[in-house]
Scaffold this motif. Structure first.
Motif, PDB file in Angstrom:
ATOM      1  N   UNK A   1       0.829  -1.191   0.000  1.00 17.70           N
ATOM      2  CA  UNK A   1       0.000   0.000   0.000  1.00 17.70           C
ATOM      3  C   UNK A   1       0.875   1.257   0.000  1.00 17.70           C
ATOM      4  N   UNK A   2       0.996   1.952   1.120  1.00 15.31           N
ATOM      5  CA  UNK A   2       1.796   3.183   1.164  1.00 15.31           C
ATOM      6  C   UNK A   2       3.075   3.013   1.984  1.00 15.31           C
ATOM      7  N   UNK A   3       3.532   1.803   2.167  1.00 18.76           N
ATOM      8  CA  UNK A   3       4.723   1.571   2.975  1.00 18.76           C
ATOM      9  C   UNK A   3       5.934   1.253   2.105  1.00 18.76           C
ATOM     10  N   UNK A   4       7.071   1.745   2.543  1.00 16.90           N
ATOM     11  CA  UNK A   4       8.335   1.563   1.826  1.00 16.90           C
ATOM     12  C   UNK A   4       9.425   1.217   2.820  1.00 16.90           C
ATOM     13  N   UNK A   5      10.432   0.479   2.349  1.00 18.68           N
ATOM     14  CA  UNK A   5      11.635   0.231   3.131  1.00 18.68           C
ATOM     15  C   UNK A   5      12.716   1.164   2.618  1.00 18.68           C
ATOM     16  N   UNK A   6      13.379   1.856   3.535  1.00 12.00           N
ATOM     17  CA  UNK A   6      14.508   2.715   3.173  1.00 12.00           C
ATOM     18  C   UNK A   6      15.697   2.328   4.038  1.00 12.00           C
ATOM     19  N   UNK A   7      16.916   2.447   3.515  1.00 17.61           N
ATOM     20  CA  UNK A   7      18.084   2.100   4.321  1.00 17.61           C
ATOM     21  C   UNK A   7      18.352   3.163   5.383  1.00 17.61           C
ATOM     22  N   UNK A   8      18.858   2.721   6.508  1.00 15.07           N
ATOM     23  CA  UNK A   8      19.268   3.661   7.545  1.00 15.07           C
ATOM     24  C   UNK A   8      20.645   4.212   7.202  1.00 15.07           C
ATOM     25  N   UNK A   9      21.063   5.224   7.927  1.00 15.85           N
ATOM     26  CA  UNK A   9      22.376   5.809   7.664  1.00 15.85           C
ATOM     27  C   UNK A   9      23.505   4.883   8.111  1.00 15.85           C
ATOM     28  N   UNK A  10      23.184   3.911   8.951  1.00 20.59           N
ATOM     29  CA  UNK A  10      24.195   2.961   9.442  1.00 20.59           C
ATOM     30  C   UNK A  10      23.950   1.559   8.892  1.00 20.59           C
ATOM     31  N   UNK A  11      23.340   1.474   7.724  1.00 25.24           N
ATOM     32  CA  UNK A  11      22.979   0.173   7.155  1.00 25.24           C
ATOM     33  C   UNK A  11      24.213  -0.676   6.874  1.00 25.24           C
ATOM     34  N   UNK A  12      24.137  -1.940   7.284  1.00 23.91           N
ATOM     35  CA  UNK A  12      25.216  -2.891   6.998  1.00 23.91           C
ATOM     36  C   UNK A  12      24.801  -3.895   5.931  1.00 23.91           C
ATOM     37  N   UNK A  13      23.510  -3.892   5.584  1.00 24.87           N
ATOM     38  CA  UNK A  13      23.005  -4.773   4.529  1.00 24.87           C
ATOM     39  C   UNK A  13      22.111  -3.949   3.608  1.00 24.87           C
ATOM     40  N   UNK A  14      21.914  -4.431   2.395  1.00 24.97           N
ATOM     41  CA  UNK A  14      21.063  -3.723   1.435  1.00 24.97           C
ATOM     42  C   UNK A  14      19.594  -3.952   1.755  1.00 24.97           C
ATOM     43  N   UNK A  15      18.740  -3.131   1.171  1.00 23.79           N
ATOM     44  CA  UNK A  15      17.308  -3.273   1.426  1.00 23.79           C
ATOM     45  C   UNK A  15      16.758  -4.587   0.882  1.00 23.79           C
ATOM     46  N   UNK A  16      17.298  -5.069  -0.228  1.00 24.93           N
ATOM     47  CA  UNK A  16      16.800  -6.343  -0.764  1.00 24.93           C
ATOM     48  C   UNK A  16      17.185  -7.511   0.140  1.00 24.93           C
ATOM     49  N   UNK A  17      18.414  -7.507   0.672  1.00 28.01           N
ATOM     50  CA  UNK A  17      18.825  -8.546   1.624  1.00 28.01           C
ATOM     51  C   UNK A  17      17.998  -8.420   2.899  1.00 28.01           C
ATOM     52  N   UNK A  18      17.750  -7.194   3.320  1.00 31.27           N
ATOM     53  CA  UNK A  18      16.940  -6.945   4.512  1.00 31.27           C
ATOM     54  C   UNK A  18      15.559  -7.566   4.339  1.00 31.27           C
ATOM     55  N   UNK A  19      14.951  -7.352   3.171  1.00 33.18           N
ATOM     56  CA  UNK A  19      13.617  -7.890   2.909  1.00 33.18           C
ATOM     57  C   UNK A  19      13.618  -9.418   2.869  1.00 33.18           C
ATOM     58  N   UNK A  20      14.664 -10.019   2.297  1.00 35.16           N
ATOM     59  CA  UNK A  20      14.773 -11.482   2.271  1.00 35.16           C
ATOM     60  C   UNK A  20      14.854 -12.039   3.690  1.00 35.16           C
ATOM     61  N   UNK A  21      15.643 -11.388   4.548  1.00 33.09           N
ATOM     62  CA  UNK A  21      15.736 -11.834   5.941  1.00 33.09           C
ATOM     63  C   UNK A  21      14.418 -11.636   6.677  1.00 33.09           C
ATOM     64  N   UNK A  22      13.725 -10.560   6.360  1.00 34.20           N
ATOM     65  CA  UNK A  22      12.415 -10.305   6.970  1.00 34.20           C
ATOM     66  C   UNK A  22      11.430 -11.416   6.622  1.00 34.20           C
ATOM     67  N   UNK A  23      11.425 -11.797   5.363  1.00 35.62           N
ATOM     68  CA  UNK A  23      10.496 -12.851   4.916  1.00 35.62           C
ATOM     69  C   UNK A  23      10.846 -14.203   5.514  1.00 35.62           C
ATOM     70  N   UNK A  24      12.141 -14.518   5.609  1.00 37.13           N
ATOM     71  CA  UNK A  24      12.541 -15.824   6.139  1.00 37.13           C
ATOM     72  C   UNK A  24      12.440 -15.867   7.660  1.00 37.13           C
ATOM     73  N   UNK A  25      12.731 -14.732   8.310  1.00 42.09           N
ATOM     74  CA  UNK A  25      12.691 -14.692   9.773  1.00 42.09           C
ATOM     75  C   UNK A  25      13.772 -15.518  10.431  1.00 42.09           C
ATOM     76  N   UNK A  26      14.872 -15.749   9.702  1.00 44.19           N
ATOM     77  CA  UNK A  26      15.957 -16.571  10.249  1.00 44.19           C
ATOM     78  C   UNK A  26      17.268 -15.788  10.210  1.00 44.19           C
ATOM     79  N   UNK A  27      17.876 -15.669  11.382  1.00 46.80           N
ATOM     80  CA  UNK A  27      19.162 -14.997  11.501  1.00 46.80           C
ATOM     81  C   UNK A  27      20.147 -15.964  12.119  1.00 46.80           C
ATOM     82  N   UNK A  28      21.398 -15.868  11.710  1.00 43.46           N
ATOM     83  CA  UNK A  28      22.422 -16.799  12.201  1.00 43.46           C
ATOM     84  C   UNK A  28      22.735 -16.564  13.672  1.00 43.46           C
ATOM     85  N   UNK A  29      22.668 -15.309  14.112  1.00 42.66           N
ATOM     86  CA  UNK A  29      22.974 -14.990  15.507  1.00 42.66           C
ATOM     87  C   UNK A  29      22.180 -13.767  15.932  1.00 42.66           C
TER      88      UNK A  29
END
Length: 135
Positions: free
Chosen positions: A48-76
């Protein structure tokens, strides 16, 4: 307690709740600077009207961020913390999940997206502000 509620009820008649948050000149200036510097390909439309934007201290890209969001799995847990602070969920001129946006509702990201999508017009005074000193 009853008097406090009565006073509050009567005051709400003369000055009703705000339907939109105000944008300070300082926030507008930061948003303008952010909107000029953001790489538009880093902005991902979510729903709808929501967007993902990178923070100023981003260590990963927005596409990688979205993939991790969808999977919900982090190594640590450290990977989760890095993920959590790398992107913000923003609705233009409405809300943002950055610390300032959560507290004040308007931040440079929400106003900046409004500028990027031509939903908000920057004042001439803000445009005239120097965007940085020349070298």
């Amino acid at each position: 307690m009853e008097q406090m509620l009565t006073d509050w009820s009567e005051a709400s008649i003369s000055s009703p709740f705000a339907t939109a948050t105000s944008i300070s000149p300082d926030t507008e200036l930061h948003a303008y600077k952010w909107s000029v510097s953001i790489n538009r390909s880093d902005i991902l439309h979510w729903f709808n009207t929501f967007y993902f934007v990178p923070s100023s201290t981003a260590t990963i890209t927005t596409s990688v961020w979205l993939d991790l969001y969808r999977s919900g799995q982090w190594a640590s847990f450290d990977d989760f913390v890095a993920w959590q602070t790398s992107c913000w969920l923003v609705s233009p001129l409405t809300s943002c999940t950055c610390p300032i946006g959560l507290k004040q509702y308007t931040c440079k990201h929400s106003v900046g997206l409004g500028i990027v999508f031509s939903m908000y017009q920057v004042t001439d005074k803000t445009r005239c502000e120097p965007l940085g000193k020349r070298k």
